[in-house]
Each structure stands twice: as C-alpha cells, then as structure tokens.
Design a protein around this motif. Sequence first.
Motif, short mmCIF file in Angstrom:
data_model
loop_
_atom_site.label_atom_id
_atom_site.label_comp_id
_atom_site.label_asym_id
_atom_site.label_seq_id
_atom_site.Cartn_x
_atom_site.Cartn_y
_atom_site.Cartn_z
N PHE A 1 -50.99 -53.30 112.64
CA PHE A 1 -50.62 -51.81 112.61
C PHE A 1 -50.84 -51.25 111.35
O PHE A 1 -51.22 -49.90 111.31
CB PHE A 1 -49.20 -52.11 112.50
N SER A 2 -51.19 -51.66 110.11
CA SER A 2 -51.65 -50.96 109.06
C SER A 2 -52.80 -50.54 109.14
O SER A 2 -53.24 -49.78 108.23
CB SER A 2 -51.64 -52.24 107.88
N SER A 3 -53.71 -50.72 110.03
CA SER A 3 -54.97 -50.14 110.27
C SER A 3 -54.94 -48.71 111.11
O SER A 3 -56.00 -47.94 111.15
CB SER A 3 -55.97 -50.87 110.97
N LEU A 4 -53.74 -48.50 111.66
CA LEU A 4 -53.43 -47.35 112.40
C LEU A 4 -53.33 -46.21 111.33
O LEU A 4 -52.55 -46.36 110.63
CB LEU A 4 -52.31 -47.45 113.59
N GLN A 5 -53.79 -44.88 111.78
CA GLN A 5 -53.61 -43.74 111.13
C GLN A 5 -52.19 -42.97 111.92
O GLN A 5 -52.35 -43.17 113.01
CB GLN A 5 -54.84 -42.85 111.47
N ARG A 6 -51.48 -42.51 110.85
CA ARG A 6 -50.26 -42.05 111.45
C ARG A 6 -50.69 -40.48 112.03
O ARG A 6 -50.46 -39.49 111.26
CB ARG A 6 -49.10 -41.86 110.43
N THR A 7 -51.18 -40.12 113.04
CA THR A 7 -51.68 -38.89 113.32
C THR A 7 -50.79 -38.16 114.45
O THR A 7 -51.01 -36.87 114.90
CB THR A 7 -53.13 -38.91 114.02
N LEU A 8 -49.96 -38.67 114.90
CA LEU A 8 -49.07 -38.25 115.84
C LEU A 8 -47.56 -37.86 114.82
O LEU A 8 -47.15 -38.63 114.17
CB LEU A 8 -48.70 -39.12 117.12
N VAL A 9 -47.06 -36.67 115.47
CA VAL A 9 -45.74 -36.19 115.19
C VAL A 9 -44.80 -36.46 116.21
O VAL A 9 -45.14 -35.97 117.17
CB VAL A 9 -45.71 -34.62 114.65
N VAL A 10 -43.70 -37.31 115.94
CA VAL A 10 -42.89 -37.58 117.02
C VAL A 10 -41.59 -37.48 116.44
O VAL A 10 -41.11 -37.69 115.43
CB VAL A 10 -43.29 -39.10 117.17
N THR A 11 -40.93 -36.86 117.32
CA THR A 11 -39.30 -36.60 117.07
C THR A 11 -38.54 -36.84 118.12
O THR A 11 -39.02 -36.93 119.33
CB THR A 11 -38.96 -34.91 116.65
N SER A 12 -37.38 -37.14 117.86
CA SER A 12 -36.22 -37.59 118.96
C SER A 12 -35.10 -36.58 118.84
O SER A 12 -34.61 -36.15 117.70
CB SER A 12 -35.98 -39.10 118.85
N SER A 13 -34.32 -36.44 119.85
CA SER A 13 -33.12 -35.41 120.23
C SER A 13 -31.99 -35.99 119.27
O SER A 13 -31.09 -35.56 118.95
CB SER A 13 -32.87 -35.29 121.51
N THR A 14 -32.10 -37.40 118.83
CA THR A 14 -30.95 -38.12 118.50
C THR A 14 -30.64 -37.85 117.00
O THR A 14 -31.75 -37.36 116.12
CB THR A 14 -31.16 -39.59 118.31
N LYS A 15 -29.72 -37.60 116.30
CA LYS A 15 -29.33 -37.43 114.94
C LYS A 15 -29.27 -38.56 114.36
O LYS A 15 -28.96 -39.82 115.09
CB LYS A 15 -27.82 -36.34 114.90
N ALA A 16 -29.53 -38.63 113.13
CA ALA A 16 -29.32 -39.97 112.29
C ALA A 16 -27.73 -40.36 112.34
O ALA A 16 -26.64 -39.94 112.27
CB ALA A 16 -29.51 -39.46 110.92
N GLY A 17 -27.69 -41.77 112.90
CA GLY A 17 -26.42 -42.33 112.82
C GLY A 17 -25.90 -42.28 114.22
O GLY A 17 -24.72 -42.88 114.35
N GLU A 18 -26.37 -41.38 114.98
CA GLU A 18 -25.75 -41.37 116.31
C GLU A 18 -25.66 -42.45 117.27
O GLU A 18 -26.66 -43.30 117.14
CB GLU A 18 -26.35 -40.05 117.29
N VAL A 19 -24.78 -42.73 118.09
CA VAL A 19 -24.40 -43.71 118.81
C VAL A 19 -24.73 -43.45 120.31
O VAL A 19 -24.07 -42.74 121.01
CB VAL A 19 -23.06 -44.22 118.72
N LEU A 20 -25.60 -44.19 120.86
CA LEU A 20 -25.76 -43.84 122.25
C LEU A 20 -25.50 -44.96 123.30
O LEU A 20 -25.59 -46.17 122.71
CB LEU A 20 -27.39 -43.67 122.47
N LYS A 21 -24.85 -44.78 124.35
CA LYS A 21 -24.56 -45.75 125.18
C LYS A 21 -25.56 -46.19 126.37
O LYS A 21 -26.21 -45.36 126.91
CB LYS A 21 -23.12 -45.53 125.98
N ALA A 22 -25.62 -47.45 126.21
CA ALA A 22 -26.84 -47.96 127.30
C ALA A 22 -26.40 -47.48 128.64
O ALA A 22 -25.25 -47.86 128.89
CB ALA A 22 -27.12 -49.32 127.12
N GLY A 23 -27.40 -47.10 129.56
CA GLY A 23 -27.16 -46.98 131.07
C GLY A 23 -26.55 -45.64 131.09
O GLY A 23 -26.11 -45.29 132.26
N GLN A 24 -26.34 -44.83 130.12
CA GLN A 24 -25.56 -43.61 130.16
C GLN A 24 -26.14 -42.55 129.55
O GLN A 24 -26.60 -41.31 130.06
CB GLN A 24 -24.32 -43.70 129.66
N ASP A 25 -26.27 -42.46 128.37
CA ASP A 25 -26.86 -41.61 127.42
C ASP A 25 -28.35 -41.38 127.38
O ASP A 25 -28.97 -42.36 127.60
CB ASP A 25 -26.25 -41.67 125.87
#
Length: 203
Positions: free
Chosen positions: A25-49
């Motif tokens: 993992f340490s040999s990989l370059q971080r060249t992708l910008v990745v974002t998620s719609s989740t807010k910090a601390g948000e709780v998602l329900k499995a099978g639903q959200d």
Amino acid sequence: MAAHGFLLASLVLSFLAEICYGVTFSSLQRTLVVTSSTKAGEVLKAGQDQLTVTWSFNETFPAGTDSAYKTVKVKLCYAPVSQVDRAWRKTVDNLDKDKTCQFKVVAKPYSPSNNSFTWTVEKDIPTATYFVRAYVYNSNGDAAAFGQTTDAHKTINLFEIQAITGRHVSLDIASVCFSAFSIVSLFGFFYMEKRKGKLAQQK
Ligand SMILES: *[C@@H]1O[C@H](CO)[C@@H](O)[C@H](O)[C@H]1NC(C)=O
Ligand SMILES: *[C@@H]1O[C@H](CO)[C@@H](O)[C@H](O)[C@H]1NC(C)=O
C-alpha cells in the motif's frame, strides 16, 4: 537430503514471490480524489441507506501519470477504531494480506473524471466505523494508485454503519415458536403412548 533441498528451494521461492509480487500500500501514489456523500459521524443502516461515491484523477499530477490505469475498484474499509483487537480486520502493507477493505462497492473501467456510483449498503455489512477507498489497477491487475475519503491517518470523514438487527429478532421469534411447537408435540406424543398403554392393559 533431497527433501531438504526442495524445502529450501520452496522457501526461497516463496520469499522471492513475496518481494517481487506483493504490492504494498505504501508504494501506491494517491492520485485519485475520492469523495462520499456521507457526513462525518453519519450513521447508515445496512440494507437500507445509500451513499454516493465520486472519484476523479487529481490534475495536480503530471498528465500521463494515469496512462497505464485500467480499472478502479471502490471499497468500504474499516477505520482504525473498528480494527482494535480484531486480527481479521488488520491493516497489512502487503495488499495481498491487507484486511482493511473487505467490502466491494463497485468496479469500473478507469476514467479520469466524472465517475460516480450510488450504493445501497448491503445487508451483510457489520456494525463498524468506515471510510471509502478506491484502488486503481493496471492491465496486469496490479494495484497502481489509490484515493480515499479520509486522511493518511484515517481519522477524518469517517462514518458508521449499523447492521440489521430486525432479521435476528424475527429469526429468534421463529426459533422460539419452533421449540415450543416441538415441546408440545413431544408431550402430545407421550400422552398418546401412555393412553395406548393403559388401553392395552385394560383389554
Ligand atoms: C491533489 O494532489 C496534491 C499533491 O499530492 C495534494 O496536495 C492535493 O491536496 C490533492 N487534491 C485533492 C483535491 O485531494
Ligand atoms: C458526466 O456524466 C454525465 C452522466 O453520465 C453526462 O451527462 C455528462 O455529459 C458527463 N460529463 C463529462 C464532462 O463527461
């Protein structure tokens, strides 16, 4: 003697395989910008959200850095707080052995921009704290780069998933009913047998 030689040869071979093929993992370059719609601390329900992940090539890297990129795999990964005392979720630098990212969100051909995927959290995802990471693979299938929704220490933008509990409750109810039914049938059976016995004696 021959057996010893063979053992030594296979030890050396597996050691070489480890060095030559175990992408870290340490040999990989971080060249992708990745974002998620989740807010910090948000709780998602499995099978639903749902959550929506977007990713793109970070344009501050020189053009052509991504010329060998072929596919992208987006994964759900355990945050350090959910790895404590759980060897089966452990982070190992050798990606073949790493257990950080166990759940596939989506795999797609690589494209430098305009990538997005909306995922319904699958039913079997365990309760834990997570982040999202995307791995980029070249045509050999080797990991070449990555991007993730958190920082290098995996401490920011984390979210939680709450596993389904409803299913277990209904399973429990079903098994209680089944046991009660078995006990009643068992008593019924003994009662019938006893009655039969008495009737036989009376004859
Ligand atoms: C793009 O990469 C540069 C250099 O690694 C980094 O400083 C910057 O924060 C990255 N941009 C984004 C949006 O992650
Ligand atoms: C991004 O994707 C959307 C939907 O797939 C498409 O309508 C749009 O033209 C794309 N934009 C670019 C810049 O490729």
